[in-house]
Design a protein around this motif. Structure first.
Motif, mmCIF file in Angstrom:
data_model
loop_
_atom_site.group_PDB
_atom_site.id
_atom_site.type_symbol
_atom_site.label_atom_id
_atom_site.label_comp_id
_atom_site.label_asym_id
_atom_site.label_seq_id
_atom_site.Cartn_x
_atom_site.Cartn_y
_atom_site.Cartn_z
ATOM 1 N N LYS A 13 94.132 -90.577 -43.436
ATOM 2 C CA LYS A 13 95.213 -91.488 -43.808
ATOM 3 C C LYS A 13 95.589 -92.302 -42.577
ATOM 4 O O LYS A 13 95.760 -91.744 -41.490
ATOM 5 C CB LYS A 13 96.415 -90.684 -44.292
ATOM 6 C CG LYS A 13 97.580 -91.521 -44.757
ATOM 7 C CD LYS A 13 98.677 -90.626 -45.278
ATOM 8 C CE LYS A 13 99.874 -91.437 -45.728
ATOM 9 N NZ LYS A 13 100.947 -90.559 -46.225
ATOM 10 N N VAL A 14 95.714 -93.607 -42.741
ATOM 11 C CA VAL A 14 96.123 -94.477 -41.632
ATOM 12 C C VAL A 14 97.603 -94.241 -41.377
ATOM 13 O O VAL A 14 98.432 -94.340 -42.282
ATOM 14 C CB VAL A 14 95.852 -95.969 -41.959
ATOM 15 C CG1 VAL A 14 96.365 -96.857 -40.846
ATOM 16 C CG2 VAL A 14 94.373 -96.211 -42.205
ATOM 17 N N ILE A 15 97.926 -93.912 -40.122
ATOM 18 C CA ILE A 15 99.317 -93.643 -39.729
ATOM 19 C C ILE A 15 99.946 -94.890 -39.104
ATOM 20 O O ILE A 15 101.082 -95.222 -39.388
ATOM 21 C CB ILE A 15 99.380 -92.471 -38.723
ATOM 22 C CG1 ILE A 15 98.784 -91.211 -39.343
ATOM 23 C CG2 ILE A 15 100.794 -92.236 -38.228
ATOM 24 C CD1 ILE A 15 99.490 -90.730 -40.586
ATOM 25 N N ALA A 16 99.188 -95.556 -38.235
ATOM 26 C CA ALA A 16 99.722 -96.722 -37.524
ATOM 27 C C ALA A 16 98.579 -97.584 -37.018
ATOM 28 O O ALA A 16 97.437 -97.135 -36.926
ATOM 29 C CB ALA A 16 100.587 -96.277 -36.351
ATOM 30 N N ILE A 17 98.913 -98.825 -36.698
ATOM 31 C CA ILE A 17 97.978 -99.746 -36.056
ATOM 32 C C ILE A 17 98.565 -100.047 -34.683
ATOM 33 O O ILE A 17 99.664 -100.570 -34.582
ATOM 34 C CB ILE A 17 97.810 -101.061 -36.850
ATOM 35 C CG1 ILE A 17 97.485 -100.801 -38.317
ATOM 36 C CG2 ILE A 17 96.769 -101.947 -36.176
ATOM 37 C CD1 ILE A 17 96.152 -100.197 -38.600
ATOM 38 N N SER A 65 89.456 -98.296 -32.592
ATOM 39 C CA SER A 65 90.273 -97.483 -31.689
ATOM 40 C C SER A 65 91.760 -97.826 -31.792
ATOM 41 O O SER A 65 92.606 -97.066 -31.338
ATOM 42 C CB SER A 65 89.795 -97.627 -30.250
ATOM 43 O OG SER A 65 90.057 -98.932 -29.771
ATOM 44 N N LYS A 66 92.097 -98.935 -32.402
ATOM 45 C CA LYS A 66 93.497 -99.333 -32.590
ATOM 46 C C LYS A 66 94.116 -98.718 -33.842
ATOM 47 O O LYS A 66 95.310 -98.781 -34.038
ATOM 48 C CB LYS A 66 93.610 -100.858 -32.670
ATOM 49 C CG LYS A 66 93.162 -101.565 -31.397
ATOM 50 C CD LYS A 66 93.226 -103.064 -31.574
ATOM 51 C CE LYS A 66 92.607 -103.829 -30.447
ATOM 52 N NZ LYS A 66 93.160 -103.605 -29.142
ATOM 53 N N ILE A 67 93.271 -98.127 -34.708
ATOM 54 C CA ILE A 67 93.729 -97.539 -35.952
ATOM 55 C C ILE A 67 93.983 -96.049 -35.721
ATOM 56 O O ILE A 67 93.064 -95.304 -35.408
ATOM 57 C CB ILE A 67 92.689 -97.735 -37.077
ATOM 58 C CG1 ILE A 67 92.400 -99.234 -37.266
ATOM 59 C CG2 ILE A 67 93.171 -97.087 -38.371
ATOM 60 C CD1 ILE A 67 91.219 -99.517 -38.165
ATOM 61 N N ILE A 68 95.235 -95.636 -35.870
ATOM 62 C CA ILE A 68 95.628 -94.234 -35.654
ATOM 63 C C ILE A 68 95.674 -93.533 -37.008
ATOM 64 O O ILE A 68 96.339 -94.001 -37.938
ATOM 65 C CB ILE A 68 96.997 -94.142 -34.951
ATOM 66 C CG1 ILE A 68 97.009 -94.994 -33.678
ATOM 67 C CG2 ILE A 68 97.351 -92.684 -34.657
ATOM 68 C CD1 ILE A 68 95.944 -94.674 -32.658
ATOM 69 N N CYS A 69 94.945 -92.407 -37.099
ATOM 70 C CA CYS A 69 94.800 -91.693 -38.368
ATOM 71 C C CYS A 69 95.227 -90.240 -38.237
ATOM 72 O O CYS A 69 95.289 -89.701 -37.143
ATOM 73 C CB CYS A 69 93.327 -91.703 -38.792
ATOM 74 S SG CYS A 69 92.632 -93.328 -38.948
ATOM 75 N N ALA A 70 95.452 -89.649 -39.400
ATOM 76 C CA ALA A 70 95.728 -88.202 -39.451
ATOM 77 C C ALA A 70 94.992 -87.603 -40.624
ATOM 78 O O ALA A 70 94.653 -88.267 -41.568
ATOM 79 C CB ALA A 70 97.206 -87.950 -39.595
#
Length: 70
Positions: A13-17, A65-70
């Motif tokens: 799931k995308v958490i932040a950009i 690398s700019k896409i923060i996921c969990a």
């Protein structure tokens, strides 16, 4: 963790950009927004290929690398 470190076959799931206005806008136009679930199809050397719904999207390592996921 950054999308560039997610293994093939994993769904996240995308958490932040974490990027500038241009990167955030470009990813948003592709449908990559916080809260969206994506699956990594390929992450071996070249661009990272993800599945987003019925679409396949190739992202360079820098953008991934700019896409923060969990």
């Amino acid at each position: 963790m950054a999308l560039s470190f997610v293994k093939e076959g994993q769904e996240v799931k995308v958490i932040a950009i974490r990027g500038g206005k241009g990167a955030v806008q470009r990813l948003a136009e592709m449908g990559i927004l916080p809260g969206v679930r994506i699956k990594v199809i390929s992450n071996s050397g070249g661009p990272i290929v993800i599945a987003l719904g019925n679409s396949r999207i190739a992202l360079g390592k820098g953008l991934a690398s700019k896409i923060i996921c969990a």
